[in-house]
Design a protein around this motif. Sequence first.
Motif, PDB file in Angstrom:
ATOM      1  N   ILE A 109     -27.337  23.602  36.022  1.00  9.59           N
ATOM      2  CA  ILE A 109     -27.507  22.159  35.797  1.00  9.59           C
ATOM      3  C   ILE A 109     -28.607  21.909  34.772  1.00  9.59           C
ATOM      4  CG2 ILE A 109     -28.307  20.010  36.882  1.00  9.59           C
ATOM      5  CD1 ILE A 109     -26.792  20.905  39.426  1.00  9.59           C
ATOM      6  N   VAL A 110     -29.694  22.670  34.898  1.00 12.30           N
ATOM      7  CA  VAL A 110     -30.792  22.510  33.930  1.00 12.30           C
ATOM      8  C   VAL A 110     -30.299  22.817  32.523  1.00 12.30           C
ATOM      9  CG1 VAL A 110     -33.006  23.479  33.184  1.00 12.30           C
ATOM     10  CG2 VAL A 110     -32.621  22.936  35.609  1.00 12.30           C
ATOM     11  N   ARG A 111     -29.493  23.867  32.392  1.00  6.07           N
ATOM     12  CA  ARG A 111     -29.036  24.260  31.049  1.00  6.07           C
ATOM     13  C   ARG A 111     -27.987  23.305  30.481  1.00  6.07           C
ATOM     14  NH1 ARG A 111     -27.988  30.376  29.617  1.00  6.07           N
ATOM     15  NH2 ARG A 111     -30.225  30.245  29.950  1.00  6.07           N
ATOM     16  N   TYR A 112     -27.037  22.879  31.331  1.00  2.84           N
ATOM     17  CA  TYR A 112     -25.893  22.131  30.777  1.00  2.84           C
ATOM     18  C   TYR A 112     -25.819  20.661  31.205  1.00  2.84           C
ATOM     19  CZ  TYR A 112     -24.159  26.846  29.825  1.00  2.84           C
ATOM     20  OH  TYR A 112     -24.015  28.124  29.397  1.00  2.84           O
ATOM     21  N   SER A 113     -26.482  20.286  32.271  1.00  2.00           N
ATOM     22  CA  SER A 113     -26.451  18.967  32.911  1.00  2.00           C
ATOM     23  C   SER A 113     -25.327  18.922  33.946  1.00  2.00           C
ATOM     24  CB  SER A 113     -26.284  17.793  31.928  1.00  2.00           C
ATOM     25  OG  SER A 113     -24.916  17.579  31.663  1.00  2.00           O
ATOM     26  N   LEU A 114     -25.552  18.095  34.950  1.00  2.00           N
ATOM     27  CA  LEU A 114     -24.560  17.972  36.028  1.00  2.00           C
ATOM     28  C   LEU A 114     -23.266  17.362  35.500  1.00  2.00           C
ATOM     29  CD1 LEU A 114     -23.853  18.282  39.004  1.00  2.00           C
ATOM     30  CD2 LEU A 114     -24.880  16.046  39.435  1.00  2.00           C
ATOM     31  N   ASP A 115     -23.396  16.390  34.610  1.00  2.00           N
ATOM     32  CA  ASP A 115     -22.191  15.760  34.046  1.00  2.00           C
ATOM     33  C   ASP A 115     -21.284  16.790  33.380  1.00  2.00           C
ATOM     34  OD1 ASP A 115     -22.915  13.331  34.906  1.00  2.00           O
ATOM     35  OD2 ASP A 115     -23.555  12.539  32.960  1.00  2.00           O
ATOM     36  N   THR A 116     -21.903  17.692  32.617  1.00  2.00           N
ATOM     37  CA  THR A 116     -21.119  18.722  31.922  1.00  2.00           C
ATOM     38  C   THR A 116     -20.427  19.633  32.937  1.00  2.00           C
ATOM     39  OG1 THR A 116     -22.638  18.673  30.073  1.00  2.00           O
ATOM     40  CG2 THR A 116     -21.251  20.636  30.269  1.00  2.00           C
ATOM     41  N   LEU A 117     -21.146  20.033  33.959  1.00  2.00           N
ATOM     42  CA  LEU A 117     -20.540  20.929  34.953  1.00  2.00           C
ATOM     43  C   LEU A 117     -19.424  20.213  35.706  1.00  2.00           C
ATOM     44  CD1 LEU A 117     -23.689  22.751  36.353  1.00  2.00           C
ATOM     45  CD2 LEU A 117     -22.055  23.587  34.673  1.00  2.00           C
ATOM     46  N   GLU A 118     -19.602  18.929  35.954  1.00  2.00           N
ATOM     47  CA  GLU A 118     -18.533  18.207  36.654  1.00  2.00           C
ATOM     48  C   GLU A 118     -17.302  18.042  35.764  1.00  2.00           C
ATOM     49  OE1 GLU A 118     -20.397  14.749  38.352  1.00  2.00           O
ATOM     50  OE2 GLU A 118     -20.834  15.869  40.186  1.00  2.00           O
ATOM     51  N   LYS A 119     -17.520  18.123  34.481  1.00  2.00           N
ATOM     52  CA  LYS A 119     -16.376  18.051  33.559  1.00  2.00           C
ATOM     53  C   LYS A 119     -15.678  19.409  33.432  1.00  2.00           C
ATOM     54  CE  LYS A 119     -15.178  16.576  28.892  1.00  2.00           C
ATOM     55  NZ  LYS A 119     -15.690  16.124  27.598  1.00  2.00           N
TER      56      LYS A 119
END
Length: 336
Positions: A109-119
């Motif tokens: 999450i720190v590296r990519y953001s939660l939004d990115t991971l949820e996508k």
Amino acid sequence: MSQNPVFLSVSAIRLPCIVICILLVIVNFRAYPFGFHAHRVLNRKAVFALPATMLVFYKNHLDFITERSIDPDRRAHVIEGEAARHFLDADHFGSYPFTEIPRKREKAIVRYSLDTLEKYGMLPWAIYDHYQLLVKAFETMDAKRILLYSAYLGHYVADACTPLHTSLYYNGRTYMSQGIHALWETRLPELYASTYSYITGKPEPIDCALEKAWELILESHLKVDTIYMVFYNLVDSLTADRIYSHEMRGQALQRVFSADFSGVFHANLEGMVERQMRRAVNAISGYWYAAWHEAGEPDLKPLVSGSLHRRLQRFMRSEERAMKQNGSQSGFQRYR
Ligand SMILES: [Zn+2]
């Protein structure tokens, strides 16, 4: 030869407009890796891979474990955040073995953001979360939740064994291969799963639930190129009328791959679907066993009770009511 744009355009020109319109109705099966039928089969077969100390309890609730295996897909578009738990588009982040993706969720999450991971997918952490929930259920000897989380964990583990759920190209690399997702993991298992062998021996040893989730996903991802290579080699050798047929699904007429094409594709995959389904059975039973072991190997015999069937029905009715009433704030998420 890979894709053949000439073949596509010539075929499309010959088709009446109405059929072209039908061809555009391609259902997105992203949230339905291993179709409902396969999920049911996998959870059911995994029960019989358990040691006798666990089998006595699980077998008594075989139908529950089987039927609840598809809940995560049924709620994929109802519960906020649920759809992302079924896949990981690993190739969005880099290339195999994807060392750039932190294995732990917090770091990712720190590296990519939660939004990115949820996508792009949360599958490894969905497995980890449900494993932890199952350990807790064993520790508290909560029979209802042992069964429920076993069923759900089995679903996500099976998802990790489906190669197309580890790739951005989950449902085709070109128009021609649109629908390959449902072909590989729904249509082929529906046609052939009853002929497969599910003998796996003992449950797979699992030391770390999160590491194993990544291992399964990486293994699966390595098969994506093979699936496409086999597909395009076959497509290039056939005319469109041999590749596709149309079927009524619900109220809509949909383009599907013909039984003829499906059979040859299945044969050319040389046992891949069967091996992945067996892989899933071994891993599912492995996760269930590991959770029971981590919880101190509690004696499950006291949980075997005829009245549990009735209590399970009431439990699930209240779960479903809560889910409908409260949407994303209910059901699964309350237990996190
Ligand atoms: Zn799923």
